[in-house]
Write a protein that holds these residues in place. Structure first.
Motif, PDB file in Angstrom:
ATOM      1  N   VAL A 156      26.354   7.999 -23.973  1.00  0.00           N
ATOM      2  CA  VAL A 156      25.826   8.705 -24.762  1.00  0.00           C
ATOM      3  C   VAL A 156      24.591   9.782 -23.001  1.00  0.00           C
ATOM      4  O   VAL A 156      24.229   9.047 -23.121  1.00  0.00           O
ATOM      5  N   VAL A 157      25.469  10.926 -22.880  1.00  0.00           N
ATOM      6  CA  VAL A 157      24.668  12.008 -22.472  1.00  0.00           C
ATOM      7  C   VAL A 157      24.540  13.312 -22.961  1.00  0.00           C
ATOM      8  O   VAL A 157      24.924  13.906 -23.208  1.00  0.00           O
ATOM      9  N   SER A 158      22.960  13.004 -22.753  1.00  0.00           N
ATOM     10  CA  SER A 158      22.746  14.160 -23.365  1.00  0.00           C
ATOM     11  C   SER A 158      21.465  14.839 -23.016  1.00  0.00           C
ATOM     12  O   SER A 158      20.535  14.546 -22.279  1.00  0.00           O
ATOM     13  N   ASN A 159      20.864  16.263 -23.311  1.00  0.00           N
ATOM     14  CA  ASN A 159      20.111  17.027 -23.627  1.00  0.00           C
ATOM     15  C   ASN A 159      19.791  16.790 -21.864  1.00  0.00           C
ATOM     16  O   ASN A 159      18.084  16.475 -21.574  1.00  0.00           O
ATOM     17  N   LEU A 160      20.246  16.745 -20.991  1.00  0.00           N
ATOM     18  CA  LEU A 160      19.579  16.974 -19.164  1.00  0.00           C
ATOM     19  C   LEU A 160      20.577  18.141 -19.273  1.00  0.00           C
ATOM     20  O   LEU A 160      21.319  19.029 -18.994  1.00  0.00           O
ATOM     21  N   THR A 161      20.134  18.422 -17.462  1.00  0.00           N
ATOM     22  CA  THR A 161      20.367  19.949 -16.834  1.00  0.00           C
ATOM     23  C   THR A 161      20.502  18.970 -15.459  1.00  0.00           C
ATOM     24  O   THR A 161      20.370  18.049 -14.819  1.00  0.00           O
TER      25      THR A 161
END
Length: 231
Positions: free
Chosen positions: A189-194
């Motif tokens: 899971v990859v999330s909530n990042l810039t």
């Protein structure tokens, strides 16, 4: 011919990617539920300095090596507090959450000696841009499962302008790296990042299953892939 190949590739990838609210093979879409890890350490505990100039590759490597000991104990979290954390390429491990706090920036080194050289992917048979080997991604995972890269809108900055200059001037010795790459991995899971200023791709899952990432609130879910999806 090129149009036909592109169309076939699009159809293959379309059949493997689900979006939030859709059904896939008659089943409801996958819902991400991130469970808290029972153990957590800060990158600062391993001597890292978030001043934007101190190289912290060894700190990241040591922290993740330490956290492998918790794989059979529910996994662990590596917490990155606010700061600018300069680093070269490093590996992740299974049952790990990499959490970037708000104001935390993982900053990629612009020194190519801080990027490991690896073999080209078998599906390509050679480097994409230069024959032969390639630079490994900044954050890398091989044959992993249960891995989360998330945060409170922290940032992964590839400082990629130099890479694009090298690419434009045909002065690359090896193919450019993505920011994040997973190979032969699942439950990622990859999330909530810039993601900013990637040397090439931002996120590159290859030969993976059950990979999801959230972009501007839009969930993409990869059931499986044979070659790679580049973002």
């Amino acid at each position: 011919m090129k149009v036909l190949v592109a169309l076939l590739l699009f159809l293959v990838l379309s059949s493997a990617i689900g979006t939030k609210g859709e059904e896939i093979d008659g089943q409801c879409n996958y819902k991400i539920k991130l469970e808290p890890r029972p153990h957590s350490v800060s990158i600062s505990e391993f001597g890292a300095v978030g001043d934007g100039t101190t190289l912290n590759t060894v700190a990241f490597q040591n922290a993740i090596f330490y956290l492998t000991s918790f794989a059979d104990k529910g996994g662990a979290q590596l917490y990155v507090p606010p700061g600018r954390w300069l680093t070269g390429s490093f590996n992740l491990t299974s049952h790990l959450t990499l959490f970037l706090e708000k104001g935390a920036v993982v900053l990629a080194s612009q020194d190519t000696t801080h990027w490991k050289i690896v073999e080209p992917l078998p599906s390509y048979g050679r480097g994409i841009e230069v024959p032969g080997e390639r630079y490994r991604s900044l954050i890398y995972g091989y044959m992993l499962h249960d891995v989360v890269i998330t945060g409170d809108n922290g940032t992964i900055d590839g400082q990629g302008s130099v890479w694009w200059d090298w690419f434009s001037s045909h002065s690359l010795n090896y193919t450019r790296p993505p920011l994040v790459e997973f190979i032969d991995s699942k439950d990622v899971v990859v999330s909530n990042l810039t993601f900013l200023n990637a040397p090439a791709y931002n996120i590159h899952p290859v030969y993976c299953r059950l990979v999801s990432w959230t972009l501007d609130g839009f969930l993409l879910f990869l059931l499986s892939n044979l070659v790679g999806v580049c973002m």
